[in-house]
Design a protein around this motif. Structure first.
Motif, PDB file in Angstrom:
ATOM      1  N   MET A   1       0.825  -1.209   0.000  1.00 13.63           N
ATOM      2  CA  MET A   1       0.000   0.000   0.000  1.00 13.63           C
ATOM      3  C   MET A   1       0.861   1.261   0.000  1.00 13.63           C
ATOM      4  SD  MET A   1      -3.060  -1.431   0.188  1.00 13.63           S
ATOM      5  CE  MET A   1      -4.170  -0.132   0.663  1.00 13.63           C
ATOM      6  N   LYS A   2       2.136   1.149  -0.317  1.00 14.88           N
ATOM      7  CA  LYS A   2       3.045   2.298  -0.213  1.00 14.88           C
ATOM      8  C   LYS A   2       2.686   3.403  -1.194  1.00 14.88           C
ATOM      9  CE  LYS A   2       6.714   0.508  -3.294  1.00 14.88           C
ATOM     10  NZ  LYS A   2       5.819  -0.314  -4.053  1.00 14.88           N
ATOM     11  N   ASP A   3       1.977   3.080  -2.275  1.00 18.44           N
ATOM     12  CA  ASP A   3       1.600   4.094  -3.254  1.00 18.44           C
ATOM     13  C   ASP A   3       0.331   4.834  -2.866  1.00 18.44           C
ATOM     14  OD1 ASP A   3       3.767   3.377  -4.831  1.00 18.44           O
ATOM     15  OD2 ASP A   3       2.624   1.887  -5.959  1.00 18.44           O
ATOM     16  N   TYR A   4      -0.269   4.464  -1.754  1.00 27.73           N
ATOM     17  CA  TYR A   4      -1.541   5.048  -1.341  1.00 27.73           C
ATOM     18  C   TYR A   4      -1.345   6.120  -0.275  1.00 27.73           C
ATOM     19  CZ  TYR A   4      -4.199   1.353  -3.705  1.00 27.73           C
ATOM     20  OH  TYR A   4      -4.748   0.527  -4.643  1.00 27.73           O
ATOM     21  N   ASP A   5      -2.198   7.136  -0.321  1.00 19.71           N
ATOM     22  CA  ASP A   5      -2.300   8.092   0.775  1.00 19.71           C
ATOM     23  C   ASP A   5      -3.229   7.500   1.834  1.00 19.71           C
ATOM     24  OD1 ASP A   5      -0.706  10.003  -0.528  1.00 19.71           O
ATOM     25  OD2 ASP A   5      -2.440  10.739  -1.661  1.00 19.71           O
ATOM     26  N   LEU A   6      -2.889   7.701   3.096  1.00 20.00           N
ATOM     27  CA  LEU A   6      -3.661   7.135   4.192  1.00 20.00           C
ATOM     28  C   LEU A   6      -4.157   8.242   5.113  1.00 20.00           C
ATOM     29  CD1 LEU A   6      -4.631   4.875   6.150  1.00 20.00           C
ATOM     30  CD2 LEU A   6      -2.289   4.838   7.068  1.00 20.00           C
TER      31      LEU A   6
END
Length: 251
Positions: free
Chosen positions: A1-6
């Motif tokens: 999920m490193k490409d996602y904003d959280l």
């Protein structure tokens, strides 16, 4: 999920409780919210999200339960059964409280991204949520993939009569939403589509019901086949076109 904003999203419900969940997003463009199915946000769901991002959409994944990046069907069933304050999977004629949280998130996404509205996809456990979310004016397009709730009631609907009436009225002003199931799917049986057809389509088509050949279940994820001409690939292409028509500015 490193490409996602959280980020965390919190919403107070009408019954007084407050729900908080992580929300992941990536991409740019019109907003599509994918509501996870029971197996979880596994590789197949992330592949689906990646395709929407690659096609010019902002994809949003609310994380409702379970591990990330892998599926855990048995573990997630136990988790959902323990989350009775949010999920009422056996209830007929009413909607799970988590749907109210999803409505608040839909409104937040509309305001945050400054769009007229968003699209949503619900699958299996959350397939019926896609029907309920059509009540909200922040949702302009919706897909119910293999809707399965309420558990133990093949011909029941997991939404209140008032929500049914409001969803019907909203769908009168929009293009028909889409619903899919495999022909031999016992978790989302033919009787479910018969009920939806009877409740929503008796005088006009508000929900376009699509039955795919086969005895599998997860049309867009675990049982998706990325082959030209395959029914699941055709279904996803239909959804992409539907969302473009509903969300993208008209020339």
């Amino acid at each position: 999920m490193k490409d996602y904003d959280l980020r965390k999203f919190q919403a107070a419900l009408s019954n007084g409780q407050t729900i908080v969940h992580d929300v992941y997003s990536k991409g740019s463009g019109p907003v599509v919210m994918i509501i996870q199915e029971l197996p979880g946000i596994g590789p197949e769901t992330l592949r689906l999200a990646d395709e929407f991002a690659a096609e010019g959409f902002t994809v949003v994944l609310p994380h409702l339960f379970g591990p990330l990046g892998k599926t855990d069907l048995a573990g997630n069933m136990i988790r959902v059964l323990c989350m009775r304050r949010e999920f009422r999977i056996f209830a007929q004629g009413q909607t799970s409280p988590v749907v109210e949280w999803l409505r608040s998130l839909s409104q937040d996404l509309k305001a945050r991204h400054q769009v007229e509205g968003i699209a949503v996809i619900g699958m299996c456990l959350t397939g019926n949520f896609a029907l309920s979310l059509m009540v909200d004016d922040a949702v302009l397009a919706s897909v119910a993939s293999q809707p399965a709730l309420p558990v133990g009631s093949p011909g029941g609907l997991h939404m209140s009569q008032s929500d049914i009436e409001t969803a019907r009225q909203r769908l009168d002003t929009l293009e028909p939403m889409l619903a899919y199931r495999f022909e031999g799917d016992i978790q989302s049986p033919a009787k479910k589509f018969e009920t939806i057809d009877c409740v929503f389509n008796q005088d006009k088509e508000r929900i376009r019901l699509k039955t795919l050949p086969g005895r599998k279940h997860a049309i867009l994820t675990l049982h998706f086949e990325n082959e030209i001409g395959h029914p699941t690939r055709q279904a996803l292409d239909e959804i992409l076109s539907y969302f473009r028509r509903s969300l993208m500015p008209k020339c």
